[in-house]
Write an enzyme that holds these catalytic residues in place. Structure first.
Site, mmCIF file in Angstrom:
data_model
loop_
_atom_site.group_PDB
_atom_site.id
_atom_site.type_symbol
_atom_site.label_atom_id
_atom_site.label_comp_id
_atom_site.label_asym_id
_atom_site.label_seq_id
_atom_site.Cartn_x
_atom_site.Cartn_y
_atom_site.Cartn_z
ATOM 1 N N CYS A 251 0.723 -1.035 -0.178
ATOM 2 C CA CYS A 251 -0.172 -0.024 0.145
ATOM 3 C C CYS A 251 1.044 1.367 -0.159
ATOM 4 O O CYS A 251 1.920 1.242 1.271
ATOM 5 C CB CYS A 251 -0.946 0.230 1.593
ATOM 6 S SG CYS A 251 -1.899 1.130 0.882
ATOM 7 N N LEU A 252 1.158 1.580 -1.329
ATOM 8 C CA LEU A 252 2.264 3.077 -1.416
ATOM 9 C C LEU A 252 0.779 3.883 -2.657
ATOM 10 O O LEU A 252 1.103 3.227 -3.273
ATOM 11 C CB LEU A 252 3.021 2.463 -1.695
ATOM 12 C CG LEU A 252 4.447 3.408 -2.232
ATOM 13 C CD1 LEU A 252 5.177 4.065 -0.992
ATOM 14 C CD2 LEU A 252 6.011 2.731 -2.666
#
Lengths: 165, 262
Positions: free
Chosen positions: A102-103
């Site tokens: 999750c970036l």
């Protein structure tokens, strides 16, 4: 067939390769260990799927870890980001159980000016600086905020696991 | 051996997957840029709607044709680029000037901090497109126009042109950050806005994008707003304010197409 995506991936590869050569030449000249960082290359028969390695950043619980990833590109690269996934187990607030990451730059803040080096470097700094406010692994996020010792213990366990994988 | 919680499904990937399916549906049914169509073709979309029908009639007094662009979030940039390059085909001195500006833009963006290695890829393609639509082509204007249309419907070229214009826009926002900060709502910094709303493909454009791009390139754009607002008059805005327009666009909530004045 040469498509914009494939042409660009060849460029990305050349750039990573030149940078690695430069780093090694530099470290030999200085008689030091090569600087640890990131590395990636296309798989044998498919330029659209890469294997990559990120070394755990110094002075973090991830230090000494060698984490493997896969990067999958579509023909829409670099207009759309690739799908990046850890193959090694990584205990981290922003890494899902299946290795998904999750970036923001891999989602709504992707810029076509990012290349593979930029992606891997960003993931490496995510290891140092988790964002516990958008957790992909709620246990890791909670431990990171509330019990840093336990968090580091569990991170170190996955660092050791990364040698065996 | 670590154990991981199973309830943390990978939501982001599911959302991205769904988005891709919607995008594919749109791309399969609409070309990136359409042929020129009579303006009255808009009426079919609003049959029985008095406000829109009256406004389209009003608009038809000023404009003969419309050229549709694919509603993929890049429509402003694609419409702008197409319309401006089309104008340049029959204006050689403006073309030569734009070419110089485009050539120099790469160095400027590098100085503003964009990574030169990846920037080069987009810039090369952008310059190639500009060369291919040169008014000095011996085969004549009609031939160049066909070439322009072909290029803009080839995804690889068309999207790279959009990317490069997004980068020019982003660079302008950074260069004049103090000025553009006033246009940004909420707690966004210019830096965040550029990375979230300007540089990523498929992000829709607002006034701020239009002003920054027009100013950076030095081109006037007139936008006709076709919406549910009162009266039968279609409101027009010129960007930058007071400029002489060379590009004409029509805006319907969420989407830009190209207009051709009488």
């Amino acid at each position: 067939m040469s498509t914009p995506a494939r042409r660009r991936l060849m460029r990305d590869f050349k750039s990573i390769y030149h940078r690695l050569l430069f780093c090694f030449a530099f470290s030999i000249a200085l008689q030091e260990d090569p600087p640890t960082g990131v590395s990636g290359a296309p798989t044998d028969n498919n330029i659209m799927i890469w294997n990559a390695v990120i070394f755990g950043p110094h002075d973090t619980p991830f230090e000494d870890g060698t984490f493997k990833l896969t990067i999958e590109f579509t023909e829409e690269y670099p207009n759309k980001p690739p799908t990046v996934r850890f193959v090694s187990k990584v205990f981290h607030p922003n890494v899902y159980a299946d290795g998904g990451i999750c970036l923001d730059i891999l989602q709504n803040r992707w810029s076509p000016t990012y290349d593979v080096s930029a992606i891997l470097t960003s993931i490496q700094s995510l290891l140092s600086d988790p964002n516990p406010n958008s957790p992909a692994n709620s246990t890791a996020a909670q431990l990171y905020k509330e019990n840093r010792r336990e968090y580091e213990k569990r991170v170190k366990a996955c660092v050791e696991q990364s040698f065996i994988d | 051996m670590e154990s991981f919680e199973q309830n943390d499904g990978n939501r982001d990937e599911l959302i991205i997957q769904q988005q891709r399916e919607i995008e594919k549906e749109i791309s399969d049914s609409t070309p990136l840029v359409s042929e020129q169509l009579p303006l009255n073709c808009l009426r079919a979309e609003y049959e029985g709607d008095e406000i829109f029908t009256a406004k389209i009639q009003e608009l038809a007094k000023k404009y003969k044709f419309i050229r549709r662009t694919r509603p993929d979030g890049n429509c402003f940039f694609r419409a702008f680029a197409y319309s401006y390059l089309e104008y340049l085909i029959s204006n050689n001195s403006a073309y030569q000037e734009f070419r110089k500006l485009a050539e120099a833009s790469k160095e400027k963006l590098v100085q503003l901090g964009f990574p030169s290695f990846t920037l080069e890829d987009f810039h090369d393609t952008f310059m190639e497109v500009i060369s291919r639509v040169s008014p000095e082509n011996a085969e004549g204007t009609a031939k160049v126009q066909t070439e322009l249309h072909k290029i803009f419907n080839e995804q690889g070229y068309s999207d790279y042109v959009v990317v490069y214009l997004r980068l020019i826009t982003s660079g302008k926002l950074q260069e004049d950050a103090d000025f553009y900060q006033n246009f940004i709502e909420g707690d966004f910094t210019i830096e965040e806005f550029r990375h979230q709303e300007v540089e990523p493909m498929y992000k829709e454009s607002d006034h701020i994008h239009i002003i920054a791009l027009c100013t950076a390139i030095g081109v006037g754009v007139r936008v006709e707003y076709l919406d549910r607002g009162e009266g039968s008059l279609v409101k027009a805005h010129d960007f930058p304010e007071g400029s002489e327009p060379t590009v004409y666009l029509i805006y319907r909530p969420g989407h830009y197409d190209i207009l051709y004045p009488n």
